[in-house]
Scaffold this active site. Structure first.
Site, PDB file in Angstrom:
ATOM      1  N   CYS A 116      -9.754  91.783  -8.562  1.00 18.48           N
ATOM      2  CA  CYS A 116     -11.131  91.435  -8.922  1.00 18.48           C
ATOM      3  C   CYS A 116     -12.156  92.202  -8.102  1.00 18.48           C
ATOM      4  O   CYS A 116     -13.348  92.145  -8.388  1.00 18.48           O
ATOM      5  CB  CYS A 116     -11.351  89.936  -8.764  1.00 18.48           C
ATOM      6  SG  CYS A 116     -10.383  88.976  -9.935  1.00 18.48           S
ATOM      7  N   HIS A 256     -18.745  88.115  -7.422  1.00 24.22           N
ATOM      8  CA  HIS A 256     -17.639  88.024  -8.378  1.00 24.22           C
ATOM      9  C   HIS A 256     -17.640  86.625  -8.991  1.00 24.22           C
ATOM     10  O   HIS A 256     -17.867  85.632  -8.309  1.00 24.22           O
ATOM     11  CB  HIS A 256     -16.321  88.294  -7.652  1.00 24.22           C
ATOM     12  CG  HIS A 256     -15.121  88.091  -8.522  1.00 24.22           C
ATOM     13  ND1 HIS A 256     -15.010  88.642  -9.781  1.00 24.22           N
ATOM     14  CD2 HIS A 256     -13.984  87.361  -8.325  1.00 24.22           C
ATOM     15  CE1 HIS A 256     -13.857  88.283 -10.306  1.00 24.22           C
ATOM     16  NE2 HIS A 256     -13.221  87.502  -9.459  1.00 24.22           N
ATOM     17  N   ASN A 286     -13.949  84.626 -15.799  1.00 26.15           N
ATOM     18  CA  ASN A 286     -13.616  85.694 -14.843  1.00 26.15           C
ATOM     19  C   ASN A 286     -13.047  86.889 -15.618  1.00 26.15           C
ATOM     20  O   ASN A 286     -11.912  86.849 -16.074  1.00 26.15           O
ATOM     21  CB  ASN A 286     -12.595  85.145 -13.832  1.00 26.15           C
ATOM     22  CG  ASN A 286     -12.199  86.169 -12.784  1.00 26.15           C
ATOM     23  OD1 ASN A 286     -12.560  87.340 -12.877  1.00 26.15           O
ATOM     24  ND2 ASN A 286     -11.441  85.727 -11.800  1.00 26.15           N
TER      25      ASN A 286
HETATM   26  O1  UT7 Z   1     -10.625  86.188  -9.249  1.00 24.90           O
HETATM   27  C1  UT7 Z   1      -9.398  86.176  -8.585  1.00 24.90           C
HETATM   28  C2  UT7 Z   1      -9.414  85.184  -7.562  1.00 24.90           C
HETATM   29  N1  UT7 Z   1      -9.120  83.890  -8.125  1.00 24.90           N
HETATM   30  C3  UT7 Z   1      -9.808  82.843  -7.725  1.00 24.90           C
HETATM   31  O2  UT7 Z   1     -10.776  82.973  -7.020  1.00 24.90           O
HETATM   32  C4  UT7 Z   1      -9.289  81.458  -8.097  1.00 24.90           C
HETATM   33  C5  UT7 Z   1      -9.374  80.543  -6.898  1.00 24.90           C
HETATM   34  N2  UT7 Z   1      -8.873  79.219  -7.183  1.00 24.90           N
HETATM   35  C6  UT7 Z   1      -9.558  78.336  -7.924  1.00 24.90           C
HETATM   36  O3  UT7 Z   1     -10.593  78.646  -8.461  1.00 24.90           O
HETATM   37  C7  UT7 Z   1      -9.029  76.942  -8.042  1.00 24.90           C
HETATM   38  O4  UT7 Z   1      -8.010  76.740  -7.096  1.00 24.90           O
HETATM   39  C8  UT7 Z   1      -8.486  76.595  -9.475  1.00 24.90           C
HETATM   40  C9  UT7 Z   1      -9.644  76.568 -10.429  1.00 24.90           C
HETATM   41  C10 UT7 Z   1      -7.458  77.617  -9.897  1.00 24.90           C
HETATM   42  C11 UT7 Z   1      -7.844  75.206  -9.448  1.00 24.90           C
HETATM   43  O5  UT7 Z   1      -8.765  74.243  -8.976  1.00 24.90           O
HETATM   44  P1  UT7 Z   1      -8.359  73.256  -7.804  1.00 24.90           P
HETATM   45  O6  UT7 Z   1      -9.524  72.395  -7.572  1.00 24.90           O
HETATM   46  O7  UT7 Z   1      -7.863  74.065  -6.650  1.00 24.90           O
HETATM   47  O8  UT7 Z   1      -7.214  72.405  -8.478  1.00 24.90           O
HETATM   48  P2  UT7 Z   1      -5.731  72.161  -7.980  1.00 24.90           P
HETATM   49  O9  UT7 Z   1      -4.883  73.354  -8.272  1.00 24.90           O
HETATM   50  O10 UT7 Z   1      -5.747  71.640  -6.579  1.00 24.90           O
HETATM   51  O11 UT7 Z   1      -5.290  70.993  -8.915  1.00 24.90           O
HETATM   52  C12 UT7 Z   1      -5.902  69.692  -8.819  1.00 24.90           C
HETATM   53  C13 UT7 Z   1      -5.371  68.843  -9.948  1.00 24.90           C
HETATM   54  C14 UT7 Z   1      -3.852  68.874 -10.072  1.00 24.90           C
HETATM   55  O12 UT7 Z   1      -3.434  67.600 -10.514  1.00 24.90           O
HETATM   56  P3  UT7 Z   1      -2.817  66.527  -9.467  1.00 24.90           P
HETATM   57  O13 UT7 Z   1      -1.631  67.218  -8.862  1.00 24.90           O
HETATM   58  O14 UT7 Z   1      -3.911  66.274  -8.490  1.00 24.90           O
HETATM   59  O15 UT7 Z   1      -2.490  65.385 -10.347  1.00 24.90           O
HETATM   60  C15 UT7 Z   1      -3.619  69.869 -11.192  1.00 24.90           C
HETATM   61  O16 UT7 Z   1      -2.413  69.637 -11.880  1.00 24.90           O
HETATM   62  O17 UT7 Z   1      -5.898  69.344 -11.191  1.00 24.90           O
HETATM   63  C16 UT7 Z   1      -4.798  69.594 -12.071  1.00 24.90           C
HETATM   64  N3  UT7 Z   1      -5.161  70.704 -12.937  1.00 24.90           N
HETATM   65  C17 UT7 Z   1      -5.808  70.543 -14.095  1.00 24.90           C
HETATM   66  N4  UT7 Z   1      -6.253  69.461 -14.743  1.00 24.90           N
HETATM   67  C18 UT7 Z   1      -6.882  69.632 -15.901  1.00 24.90           C
HETATM   68  C19 UT7 Z   1      -4.935  72.028 -12.720  1.00 24.90           C
HETATM   69  N5  UT7 Z   1      -5.432  72.741 -13.747  1.00 24.90           N
HETATM   70  C20 UT7 Z   1      -5.977  71.848 -14.602  1.00 24.90           C
HETATM   71  C21 UT7 Z   1      -6.664  71.972 -15.835  1.00 24.90           C
HETATM   72  N6  UT7 Z   1      -7.095  70.850 -16.457  1.00 24.90           N
HETATM   73  N7  UT7 Z   1      -6.906  73.166 -16.419  1.00 24.90           N
END
Ligand code: UT7
Length: 332
Positions: A116, A256, A286
């Site tokens: 990115c 970004h 993104n």
């Molecule tokens: O450009 C390249 C660089 N990339 C980035 O900058 C991405 C950086 N990371 C992020 O933006 C975030 O970590 C994500 C958007 C990918 C994920 O958000 P998060 O707040 O870190 O969520 P998480 O992975 O900690 O998941 C929290 C909960 C989980 O459920 P439990 O285990 O708490 O029950 C996931 O299973 O949210 C759940 N979850 C979702 N729920 C509904 C994960 N994806 C989804 C979804 N819809 N799409």
């Protein structure tokens, strides 16, 4: 003779017509508009549906608009650099294909892969060519067809990415406008958190690798998030301090567009009001190498000669960086 700086003298962009909204995505994976808006800040993203077309299709559209807007002839272009993680083919470089499609015949062209941060790295590279005085017109493209490597059964990745392309023209400037400073950094230790497991020389494509869905993006969201928040903010603040810039001196942060929470954290560390931050993540998601030029494309009409912009990125590699530039023209 005075050494020129490299200034952006025009911008072109392209996003596909097809809009994949959160409601449609919720039918493909177990997610909701509310979760995506709260955790990421994306409402919709564009998807390239043209059969048989890839990243160069979008890059060429962006460059065609750029040439038209700046009144530049293809034969005047010395150099095309394309930043992408989704090249048309592993080789030849997508920059060559874009150049061929728009009729650029007198230049040399190559790709840059810095995740990115690709556009920022490519802009830094193009800047050095212009500053050398040897090259007069360079085009820097950031383009990605992320839909080609997104697994639409994976809810942790599919909401994030979209397709799009932007392109800038870089020319010498002798009035103190253009790129003032650039800071680029990488740390390969982060590569395990965000990558594509198969399709390269370590794991060439096989039936097994396809069945294991290893040609899609693999991302561990939380470590990437933590690194992105700290590195993007650190390097932007370092740039401000190095040049004794206060928040009042900055016209726009061009960040970004990966997650609205990362963008807000960066702006907050820099002491910037939200109205000084270019944001279009809600409508494009993104687009990887496309985010920075697409932001500038969207906000071009607001920019004036002499405006101070800070560009900031974080991406796969890990890679991150910041460019401080003075905008070189009043938009019409
Ligand atoms: O450009 C390249 C660089 N990339 C980035 O900058 C991405 C950086 N990371 C992020 O933006 C975030 O970590 C994500 C958007 C990918 C994920 O958000 P998060 O707040 O870190 O969520 P998480 O992975 O900690 O998941 C929290 C909960 C989980 O459920 P439990 O285990 O708490 O029950 C996931 O299973 O949210 C759940 N979850 C979702 N729920 C509904 C994960 N994806 C989804 C979804 N819809 N799409």
């Amino acid at each position: 003779m005075q050494r020129p700086s490299a200034a952006i003298t025009g911008i072109g962009g392209y996003v596909p017509d097809y809009i994949l909204g959160n409601d449609e995505l919720s039918k493909l994976v177990d997610t909701t508009d509310e979760w995506i808006m709260t955790r990421i800040g994306i409402r919709e993203r564009r998807i390239l549906k043209e059969p048989g077309e890839g990243t160069s299709f979008m890059g060429a559209k962006a460059v065609e608009e750029l040439l038209r807007k700046t009144g530049t002839k293809p034969e005047e272009i010395d150099l095309v650099i394309c930043a992408t993680v989704t090249p048309d083919h592993l080789f030849p470089a997508t920059a060559n294909i874009i150049a061929d499609k728009v009729g650029i015949k007198n230049g040399f062209h190559f790709d840059i892969n810095a995740g990115c941060s690709g556009f920022l790295y490519a802009l830094a590279t193009g800047t050095r060519f212009i500053e050398s005085g040897q090259y007069k017109k360079a085009i820097v493209v950031g383009a990605d067809k992320m839909s080609s490597i997104v697994d639409y059964t994976d809810r942790s990745v599919s909401p994030i990415f979209g397709d799009g392309a932007g392109a800038v023209l870089l020319e010498p400037n002798y009035d103190g406008l253009g790129v003032v400073d650039m800071m680029l950094q990488s740390d390969g230790v982060g590569r395990h958190h965000l990558h594509q497991k198969a399709g390269g020389s370590v794991k060439p494509p096989t039936h097994e690798s396809i069945d294991a869905r290893e040609h899609f993006i693999y991302q561990e969201g939380q470590p990437v998030f933590k690194w992105a928040v700290s590195k993007m903010a650190d390097i932007s603040v370092e740039m401000m301090e190095k040049h004794h810039l206060t928040s009042d001196d900055i016209t726009y942060l061009v960040p970004h567009q990966a997650n609205m929470r990362i963008i807000s954290a960066t702006a907050q560390r820099m002491g910037l009001d939200p109205n000084k931050v270019m944001i279009n993540i809600e409508k494009y998601g993104n687009t990887t190498a496309g985010t920075l030029p697409l932001c500038i494309w969207d906000y071009e009409h607001e920019l004036k000669k002499g405006d101070n912009l800070i560009l900031a990125t974080f991406g796969a590699g890990f890679t991150w960086g910041s460019i401080y530039l003075k905008w070189a023209y009043d938009s019409k």
